[in-house]
Design a protein around this motif. Structure first.
Motif, PDB file in Angstrom:
ATOM      1  N   ALA A 270       0.847  -1.195   0.000  1.00  0.00           N
ATOM      2  CA  ALA A 270       0.000   0.000   0.000  1.00  0.00           C
ATOM      3  C   ALA A 270       0.879   1.239   0.000  1.00  0.00           C
ATOM      4  CB  ALA A 270      -0.913  -0.008   1.222  1.00  0.00           C
ATOM      5  N   ASN A 271       0.532   2.201  -0.855  1.00  0.00           N
ATOM      6  CA  ASN A 271       1.327   3.417  -1.024  1.00  0.00           C
ATOM      7  C   ASN A 271       0.490   4.652  -0.698  1.00  0.00           C
ATOM      8  OD1 ASN A 271       3.598   1.936  -2.233  1.00  0.00           O
ATOM      9  ND2 ASN A 271       2.225   1.675  -3.985  1.00  0.00           N
ATOM     10  N   ARG A 272       0.757   5.259   0.447  1.00  0.00           N
ATOM     11  CA  ARG A 272       0.098   6.516   0.782  1.00  0.00           C
ATOM     12  C   ARG A 272       0.661   7.633  -0.094  1.00  0.00           C
ATOM     13  NH1 ARG A 272       1.525   6.485   7.020  1.00  0.00           N
ATOM     14  NH2 ARG A 272       3.450   5.800   6.007  1.00  0.00           N
ATOM     15  N   GLY A 273      -0.188   8.606  -0.430  1.00  0.00           N
ATOM     16  CA  GLY A 273       0.240   9.687  -1.314  1.00  0.00           C
ATOM     17  C   GLY A 273      -0.012   9.331  -2.759  1.00  0.00           C
ATOM     18  N   HIS A 274       0.644   8.296  -3.255  1.00  0.00           N
ATOM     19  CA  HIS A 274       0.352   7.778  -4.592  1.00  0.00           C
ATOM     20  C   HIS A 274      -1.014   7.122  -4.621  1.00  0.00           C
ATOM     21  CE1 HIS A 274       1.081   5.199  -8.253  1.00  0.00           C
ATOM     22  NE2 HIS A 274       1.647   6.325  -8.651  1.00  0.00           N
ATOM     23  N   ASP A 275      -1.505   6.751  -3.409  1.00  0.00           N
ATOM     24  CA  ASP A 275      -2.829   6.154  -3.208  1.00  0.00           C
ATOM     25  C   ASP A 275      -3.056   4.972  -4.133  1.00  0.00           C
ATOM     26  OD1 ASP A 275      -3.355   7.889  -1.171  1.00  0.00           O
ATOM     27  OD2 ASP A 275      -4.557   9.279  -2.373  1.00  0.00           O
ATOM     28  N   SER A 276      -2.127   4.037  -4.042  1.00  0.00           N
ATOM     29  CA  SER A 276      -2.169   2.874  -4.918  1.00  0.00           C
ATOM     30  C   SER A 276      -1.792   1.614  -4.167  1.00  0.00           C
ATOM     31  CB  SER A 276      -1.203   3.062  -6.097  1.00  0.00           C
ATOM     32  OG  SER A 276       0.146   3.126  -5.634  1.00  0.00           O
ATOM     33  N   GLY A 298      -8.548   2.855  -3.909  1.00  0.00           N
ATOM     34  CA  GLY A 298      -9.965   3.012  -3.616  1.00  0.00           C
ATOM     35  C   GLY A 298     -10.284   4.122  -2.644  1.00  0.00           C
ATOM     36  N   GLY A 299      -9.264   4.877  -2.223  1.00  0.00           N
ATOM     37  CA  GLY A 299      -9.481   5.974  -1.287  1.00  0.00           C
ATOM     38  C   GLY A 299      -8.231   6.812  -1.198  1.00  0.00           C
ATOM     39  N   HIS A 300      -8.059   7.457  -0.056  1.00  0.00           N
ATOM     40  CA  HIS A 300      -6.908   8.339   0.127  1.00  0.00           C
ATOM     41  C   HIS A 300      -6.152   7.942   1.387  1.00  0.00           C
ATOM     42  CE1 HIS A 300      -4.282  11.708   0.256  1.00  0.00           C
ATOM     43  NE2 HIS A 300      -5.005  12.492   1.030  1.00  0.00           N
ATOM     44  N   TRP A 301      -4.837   7.774   1.232  1.00  0.00           N
ATOM     45  CA  TRP A 301      -3.896   7.506   2.325  1.00  0.00           C
ATOM     46  C   TRP A 301      -4.114   6.112   2.924  1.00  0.00           C
ATOM     47  CZ3 TRP A 301      -0.029  10.746   2.193  1.00  0.00           C
ATOM     48  CH2 TRP A 301       0.912  10.777   3.240  1.00  0.00           C
ATOM     49  N   GLY A 311      -7.611 -15.737   1.230  1.00  0.00           N
ATOM     50  CA  GLY A 311      -6.696 -15.269   0.212  1.00  0.00           C
ATOM     51  C   GLY A 311      -7.344 -14.674  -1.022  1.00  0.00           C
ATOM     52  N   ARG A 312      -8.684 -14.606  -1.063  1.00  0.00           N
ATOM     53  CA  ARG A 312      -9.363 -14.144  -2.277  1.00  0.00           C
ATOM     54  C   ARG A 312      -9.627 -12.645  -2.299  1.00  0.00           C
ATOM     55  NH1 ARG A 312     -14.716 -16.930  -3.132  1.00  0.00           N
ATOM     56  NH2 ARG A 312     -14.888 -16.747  -0.857  1.00  0.00           N
ATOM     57  N   HIS A 313      -9.500 -11.982  -1.146  1.00  0.00           N
ATOM     58  CA  HIS A 313      -9.853 -10.572  -1.065  1.00  0.00           C
ATOM     59  C   HIS A 313      -8.787  -9.791  -0.301  1.00  0.00           C
ATOM     60  CE1 HIS A 313     -13.832 -11.629  -2.523  1.00  0.00           C
ATOM     61  NE2 HIS A 313     -13.888 -12.567  -1.591  1.00  0.00           N
ATOM     62  N   LEU A 314      -8.549  -8.566  -0.773  1.00  0.00           N
ATOM     63  CA  LEU A 314      -7.659  -7.619  -0.107  1.00  0.00           C
ATOM     64  C   LEU A 314      -8.480  -6.450   0.418  1.00  0.00           C
ATOM     65  CD1 LEU A 314      -4.542  -7.155  -2.449  1.00  0.00           C
ATOM     66  CD2 LEU A 314      -4.460  -7.800  -0.032  1.00  0.00           C
ATOM     67  N   TYR A 315      -8.001  -5.863   1.531  1.00  0.00           N
ATOM     68  CA  TYR A 315      -8.699  -4.743   2.156  1.00  0.00           C
ATOM     69  C   TYR A 315      -7.698  -3.630   2.451  1.00  0.00           C
ATOM     70  CZ  TYR A 315     -12.307  -8.248   2.888  1.00  0.00           C
ATOM     71  OH  TYR A 315     -13.251  -9.229   2.691  1.00  0.00           O
ATOM     72  N   THR A 316      -8.064  -2.391   2.107  1.00  0.00           N
ATOM     73  CA  THR A 316      -7.243  -1.243   2.452  1.00  0.00           C
ATOM     74  C   THR A 316      -7.993  -0.377   3.449  1.00  0.00           C
ATOM     75  OG1 THR A 316      -8.106   0.094   0.609  1.00  0.00           O
ATOM     76  CG2 THR A 316      -6.107  -1.185   0.205  1.00  0.00           C
ATOM     77  N   ALA A 317      -7.285   0.044   4.502  1.00  0.00           N
ATOM     78  CA  ALA A 317      -7.824   1.005   5.457  1.00  0.00           C
ATOM     79  C   ALA A 317      -7.337   2.377   5.033  1.00  0.00           C
ATOM     80  CB  ALA A 317      -7.352   0.676   6.875  1.00  0.00           C
ATOM     81  N   ASN A 318      -8.212   3.140   4.396  1.00  0.00           N
ATOM     82  CA  ASN A 318      -7.850   4.441   3.837  1.00  0.00           C
ATOM     83  C   ASN A 318      -8.121   5.533   4.877  1.00  0.00           C
ATOM     84  OD1 ASN A 318      -7.203   3.348   1.197  1.00  0.00           O
ATOM     85  ND2 ASN A 318      -9.405   3.099   0.907  1.00  0.00           N
ATOM     86  N   ALA A 344     -15.529   4.281   7.162  1.00  0.00           N
ATOM     87  CA  ALA A 344     -14.804   3.967   8.407  1.00  0.00           C
ATOM     88  C   ALA A 344     -13.889   5.155   8.711  1.00  0.00           C
ATOM     89  CB  ALA A 344     -13.997   2.684   8.271  1.00  0.00           C
ATOM     90  N   PRO A 345     -14.382   6.161   9.422  1.00  0.00           N
ATOM     91  CA  PRO A 345     -13.605   7.380   9.653  1.00  0.00           C
ATOM     92  C   PRO A 345     -12.241   7.104  10.278  1.00  0.00           C
ATOM     93  CG  PRO A 345     -15.885   7.677  10.354  1.00  0.00           C
ATOM     94  CD  PRO A 345     -15.721   6.226  10.040  1.00  0.00           C
ATOM     95  N   ALA A 346     -11.216   7.760   9.725  1.00  0.00           N
ATOM     96  CA  ALA A 346      -9.853   7.669  10.236  1.00  0.00           C
ATOM     97  C   ALA A 346      -9.373   6.238  10.388  1.00  0.00           C
ATOM     98  CB  ALA A 346      -9.721   8.422  11.564  1.00  0.00           C
ATOM     99  N   ALA A 347      -9.757   5.376   9.447  1.00  0.00           N
ATOM    100  CA  ALA A 347      -9.389   3.959   9.509  1.00  0.00           C
ATOM    101  C   ALA A 347      -7.884   3.769   9.446  1.00  0.00           C
ATOM    102  CB  ALA A 347     -10.052   3.200   8.355  1.00  0.00           C
ATOM    103  N   SER A 348      -7.375   2.833  10.259  1.00  0.00           N
ATOM    104  CA  SER A 348      -5.934   2.640  10.344  1.00  0.00           C
ATOM    105  C   SER A 348      -5.506   1.187  10.295  1.00  0.00           C
ATOM    106  CB  SER A 348      -5.398   3.279  11.628  1.00  0.00           C
ATOM    107  OG  SER A 348      -6.048   2.727  12.767  1.00  0.00           O
ATOM    108  N   CYS A 349      -6.421   0.245  10.452  1.00  0.00           N
ATOM    109  CA  CYS A 349      -6.031  -1.167  10.556  1.00  0.00           C
ATOM    110  C   CYS A 349      -7.247  -2.046  10.310  1.00  0.00           C
ATOM    111  CB  CYS A 349      -5.462  -1.418  11.955  1.00  0.00           C
ATOM    112  SG  CYS A 349      -5.033  -3.133  12.315  1.00  0.00           S
ATOM    113  N   VAL A 350      -7.026  -3.205   9.695  1.00  0.00           N
ATOM    114  CA  VAL A 350      -8.068  -4.219   9.535  1.00  0.00           C
ATOM    115  C   VAL A 350      -7.487  -5.574   9.902  1.00  0.00           C
ATOM    116  CG1 VAL A 350      -9.716  -5.330   7.969  1.00  0.00           C
ATOM    117  CG2 VAL A 350      -9.126  -2.919   7.633  1.00  0.00           C
ATOM    118  N   VAL A 351      -8.171  -6.311  10.788  1.00  0.00           N
ATOM    119  CA  VAL A 351      -7.777  -7.682  11.118  1.00  0.00           C
ATOM    120  C   VAL A 351      -9.030  -8.547  11.105  1.00  0.00           C
ATOM    121  CG1 VAL A 351      -5.789  -6.977  12.501  1.00  0.00           C
ATOM    122  CG2 VAL A 351      -7.988  -7.352  13.622  1.00  0.00           C
ATOM    123  N   PHE A 352      -8.829  -9.869  11.068  1.00  0.00           N
ATOM    124  CA  PHE A 352      -9.958 -10.807  10.999  1.00  0.00           C
ATOM    125  C   PHE A 352      -9.884 -11.816  12.147  1.00  0.00           C
ATOM    126  CE2 PHE A 352      -9.154  -9.311   6.715  1.00  0.00           C
ATOM    127  CZ  PHE A 352     -10.422  -8.983   6.269  1.00  0.00           C
TER     128      PHE A 352
END
Length: 353
Positions: A270-276, A298-301, A311-318, A344-352
């Protein structure tokens, strides 16, 4: 002890950490659709401030969170059908701004960014944390005086064999391999691997075979490929891979997280700034990583990146756009396709769990 509470009672759950000081809800619980990977928020708790990074216990009964504040602390939650419930008041880690945590050998460990240290806390049989913390303070600095005036521990995690703890330090451009004392839980530095000066290592992920590790660098958008010798506890850098396409401007891009596919063929960054998201193909030996492409996050930062257990899905906390976006991964190419998002305001982490 039983199986994971989330799985056995309600199906798989996602837990989203956030910065409450930036409008986050604390820890949000979300249902996970077993086919599409879609998230549906169910519950949130702001029992501790800035639970920016989370770690479930291996048995799925508890959830642990840092409290990323100048007076740094860590907290234990019971995972119930209603959501995470705080077990006891947060315990000080005797370090400033803990950004990452892990569990190992009956201890909880935090990487404390501002104080450049790693703390360990005992975990009791009932899941609660005990104090006081045992602290290892890093030493050193780097050439970037704006970010590397001193040590800045950013991640700590066990190696796959569970013998060593690796501490990734952005401020000293190095990764320390440490032994964890069986009695007092004190960390002792065994070896220290130096990375390229000014690269700013942030997080680390192991190859499923356990013989290689990949370090994502924050201050220069690269991944450092390393060989890992578990017998000797030695990490050896082999080379770097750029995370952005040729010709892309790197200024203002700050990579955050790296995850590896379960079969070891691909890695995503995950690349913050480039948002990619960068898609990397890993060589069969593990010695190389090749950039395949980048796709919008899919979002910013995008502060965190997580792989669904199947293993079928990826999640970004933007973090700055305040959402979590999920992607479906093409198993042949590793390229993720955006499938949806949730606020998800100010999201920083996702775990399962």
């Amino acid at each position: 002890m039983g199986g994971p509470v989330g799985t056995s009672v309600n199906g798989l759950r996602a837990y989203i950490g956030s910065f409450t000081t930036a409008g986050g809800l604390g820890i949000t619980t979300a249902a996970v659709d077993p086919e599409s990977g879609a998230l549906t928020p169910l519950h949130s708790t702001d029992a501790v401030p800035n639970p920016s990074y989370l770690a479930p216990s291996p048995d799925g009964r508890y959830l642990y969170a840092v409290s990323e504040t100048p007076d740094g602390a860590a907290a234990a939650f019971a995972l119930t059908p209603r959501g995470p419930e705080l077990l006891a008041p947060a315990v000080p880690v005797d370090g400033a701004d803990p950004t990452h945590l892990t569990l190992a050998d009956g201890r909880l460990l935090t990487a404390n960014y501002s104080s450049g240290s790693v703390s360990t806390l005992p975990v009791r049989a009932d899941g609660t944390l005990a104090g006081p913390a045992t602290v290892l303070t890093h030493q050193g600095s780097g050439p970037r005086t704006d970010r590397q005036e001193g040590p800045h521990a950013h991640a700590v995690l066990p190696d796959p064999g569970g013998r060593w703890l690796l501490s990734v330090d952005l401020g000293t451009d190095s990764v320390r391999s440490c032994a964890l004392g069986a009695g007092d839980g004190a960390l002792t530095v065994h070896t220290e691997a130096g990375l390229r000066p000014g690269s700013g290592p942030r997080h680390l992920a192991f190859h499923p075979r356990g013989d290689h590790a990949y370090v994502i660098n924050e201050l220069d958008p690269t991944v450092t490929v390393c060989r890992w010798d578990a017998d000797r506890g030695v990490l050896t850098p082999l080379g770097e891979t750029r995370l952005l396409p040729d010709g892309a401007a790197t200024e203002g891009t700050f990579p955050s997280e790296l995850v590896i596919s379960r079969d070891g063929r691909f890695a995503w960054a995950a690349n913050r700034g480039h948002d990619s998201l960068s898609v990397l193909s890993l060589g069969a030996s593990g010695d190389t990583a090749t950039l395949v492409t980048t796709v919008p996050c899919g979002g910013h930062w995008p502060r965190d990146l997580a792989l669904h257990p199947d293993g079928r899905h990826l999640y970004t906390a933007n973090e700055r756009s305040g959402d979590v976006t999920w992607f479906t991964v093409d198993p042949a190419t590793g390229i993720p396709a955006r499938a949806g998002s949730v606020e998800a305001p100010a999201a920083s982490c996702v775990v399962f769990a």
